[in-house]
Design an enzyme around this catalytic site. Structure first.
Site, PDB file in Angstrom:
ATOM      1  N   LYS A  75       0.727  -1.288  -0.234  1.00 18.06           N
ATOM      2  CA  LYS A  75      -0.015   0.083   0.066  1.00 18.06           C
ATOM      3  C   LYS A  75       0.936   1.160  -0.065  1.00 18.06           C
ATOM      4  O   LYS A  75       1.722   1.291   0.844  1.00 18.06           O
ATOM      5  CB  LYS A  75      -0.851   0.013   1.288  1.00 18.06           C
ATOM      6  N   SER A 150      -9.852   2.004   2.839  1.00 20.18           N
ATOM      7  CA  SER A 150      -8.950   2.750   2.079  1.00 20.18           C
ATOM      8  C   SER A 150      -8.055   1.833   1.109  1.00 20.18           C
ATOM      9  O   SER A 150      -7.335   2.470   0.158  1.00 20.18           O
ATOM     10  CB  SER A 150      -8.325   3.785   2.996  1.00 20.18           C
ATOM     11  N   SER A 174     -10.261  -0.439   7.083  1.00 15.02           N
ATOM     12  CA  SER A 174      -9.620  -0.447   5.709  1.00 15.02           C
ATOM     13  C   SER A 174      -8.841  -1.775   5.283  1.00 15.02           C
ATOM     14  O   SER A 174      -8.576  -1.697   3.989  1.00 15.02           O
ATOM     15  CB  SER A 174      -8.781   0.863   5.352  1.00 15.02           C
TER      16      SER A 174
HETATM   17  N1  GLN Z   1     -13.425   4.274   6.220  1.00 11.41           N
HETATM   18  C1  GLN Z   1     -12.722   4.612   7.485  1.00 11.41           C
HETATM   19  C2  GLN Z   1     -12.351   6.010   7.110  1.00 11.41           C
HETATM   20  O1  GLN Z   1     -12.517   6.611   6.324  1.00 11.41           O
HETATM   21  C3  GLN Z   1     -11.618   3.808   7.840  1.00 11.41           C
HETATM   22  C4  GLN Z   1     -10.407   3.973   7.060  1.00 11.41           C
HETATM   23  C5  GLN Z   1      -9.093   3.084   7.630  1.00 11.41           C
HETATM   24  O2  GLN Z   1      -9.447   1.833   8.164  1.00 11.41           O
HETATM   25  N2  GLN Z   1      -7.985   3.511   7.039  1.00 11.41           N
HETATM   26  O3  GLN Z   1     -11.857   6.816   8.128  1.00 11.41           O
END
Ligand code: GLN
Length: 484
Positions: A75, A150, A174
């Site tokens: 990532k 994400s 995410s």
């Molecule tokens: N969807 C969540 C957010 O937007 C989680 C994101 C994540 O786990 N990095 O914060």
């Protein structure tokens, strides 16, 4: 070659059925043929071939590790030395990291080969991979839909078998939500297991590195290699690295599975409920029993998370000022204007929204009302889990209330986007290990994710449960049309 598990690749590399250079070239070709998914921000072809060549020499010398010569993708939030590391943001679109993240370092040391850096929501804020400065990522199961976020690039890459496995991070879901949307297995370990050194910070008390792969065993092997104490991260746990691979096959007889009634209420897609019920039957056949547990504060998980995560983000992101690294505005009047214009140009709308919410809840007039209150709720959510785990060995439920949604569908409604984390973010608030694994498909042919949450530091039990489930089912072996 793209259908093999990591263990199978290991056997083949060892038997010299193919070399790491051949395997790496094979995946690089698949990446080139799948550019429409936009899963990668950077493909590190030359470096990958050099690493593969080095791995072949290690293999030749007979000193190979289980992971030596196997390719993976990272990532683009993990710093990679001398390679562009953007975190999905314009503000870092020219940032060449001077060092490697510890997790990257550990996998390099095992001889794994980095294919490239995957696309992601900007600063890991999002559930759809639509906030990336480098464009949306498409779900290989249906290119009109999002892959989740994400870690959407890592998920799309593994789902389309452009990489056997990928690193990812999970602050509120995410790893697990994109795993669910793309039909993959993904694990977020307990907070502190994987070093955050060199992982670009979003919300430091919630961020955890982990893995997206096709099987629980693949995830276990890579997670084990990423895990371990790091003196460069003050929250890193100084504990022995568990042997996740060794406990995968333990029988589940007598294990108790907690089913929180809050995870089985209204608002869950019918196909998802049916798939989770079916998974419970599989576990019963494997000898486990179920018990109802209570997580009475789950309904405040979303508001609690969406106060704390932006608060921490607003502080973490203050370092991006156009001075030390990243984008700097071309035109400005004075120093303050340079900061403001660089940030205004460098950050996207969702990141700005989080910074504003975070600065607001931390401001002196609102700190007690929002930030302190959310910290108290966080403690209550964590206590609920402790009470539930008195009655069970792990918790089971759906990963998401619905399957992958359409690109653009939630554009004007950030709150409905935030609701995607309804089942996932409580594990981050409590620091617990959790994973998602494929448990079927809905009537549109989209993957459904089964969510397992473990006791603190007990990744082994959920990996074991996931592995045994995958011996009884073949959902994890399904490959999206066009990528078989
Ligand atoms: N969807 C969540 C957010 O937007 C989680 C994101 C994540 O786990 N990095 O914060």
């Amino acid at each position: 070659m793209h259908k093999k598990t990591l263990r199978e690749h290991h056997q083949s590399l060892k038997a010299k059925d193919y070399s790491s250079v051949e395997l790496t070239t094979y995946f690089l070709d698949r990446i080139k043929n799948s550019e429409d998914l936009n899963a990668f921000i950077t493909v590190t072809e030359d470096r990958a071939l050099m690493q593969a060549d080095q791995a072949d020499r290690t293999i030749g010398s007979g000193k190979m590790d289980l992971l030596t010569g196997i390719p993976l993708a990272h990532k683009d939030l993990f710093c990679t030395k001398d390679v562009l590391t953007t975190c999905g943001s314009r503000i870092l679109d020219n940032f060449i990291s001077p060092y490697d993240a510890t997790a990257v370092n550990k996998l390099d040391a095992k001889g794994m080969v980095t294919l490239g850096k995957t696309n992601m929501d900007e600063f890991a804020m999002g559930s759809s991979n639509e906030t990336s400065h480098f464009g949306i990522v498409r779900n290989p199961w249906d290119k009109g839909r999002v892959p989740g976020g994400s870690s959407g690039g890592s998920a799309a890459a593994v789902a389309a078998r452009l990489a056997p496995v990928a690193s990812a991070t999970d602050t509120g879901g995410s790893i697990r939500q994109p795993a669910a949307f793309c039909g993959l297995t993904g694990i977020k370990p307990s907070y502190g297991r994987v070093s955050r050194y060199g992982m670009i910070a979003f919300a430091s008390s919630l961020d955890q590195g982990g893995v997206l792969g096709t099987t629980a065993e693949d995830c276990a092997l890579v997670l084990e290699a990423m895990t371990g104490f790091d003196e460069n991260d003050s929250t890193s746990l100084n504990l022995e690295v568990p042997d996740y691979g060794a406990s995968l096959r333990k029988p589940l007889t007598g294990r108790k599975i907690g089913l929180p009634k809050e995870f089985f209420g209204e608002g869950i897609d019918g196909d998802i409920s049916a798939s989770i019920e079916e998974a419970i039957r599989v576990y019963e056949r494997l000898g486990a029993t179920t018990v109802e547990v209570d997580l009475p504060n789950s309904e405040v998980g979303i508001p609690c998370y969406y106060v704390l995560a932006p608060a921490e983000a607003s502080s973490n992101l203050s370092r991006f000022d156009g001075v030390r690294y990243g984008h700097r505005a071309a035109l400005y009047e004075d120093l303050n204007d340079m900061y403001e214009t660089s940030r205004a140009e460098g950050f996207g709308a969702e990141v700005k929204r989080r910074i504003m919410i975070g600065a607001y809840v931390l401001s002196s007039g609102y700190y007690d009302a929002y930030y302190i209150k959310a910290q108290k709720l966080r403690r209550m959510i964590s206590n609920d889990f402790s009470a539930a785990f008195e009655k069970c060995d792990f918790i089971l439920g759906p990963t998401t209330p619905a399957t992958a949604f359409g690109i653009g569908e939630k554009d004007d409604d950030p709150v409905s986007m935030y609701l995607n984390d309804i089942f996932t973010n409580s594990a981050n608030l409590a620091g617990l290990p959790a994973m998602s694994l494929p448990s079927g498909f809905d009537s549109n042919g989209l993957p459904v994710g089964l969510h397992l949450i473990g006791k603190y530091l007990d990744e082994s039990t959920i990996l074991n449960a996931a592995h045994l489930y995958q011996q009884q089912t073949d959902w994890h072996q399904r490959i999206p049309g066009g990528y078989e």
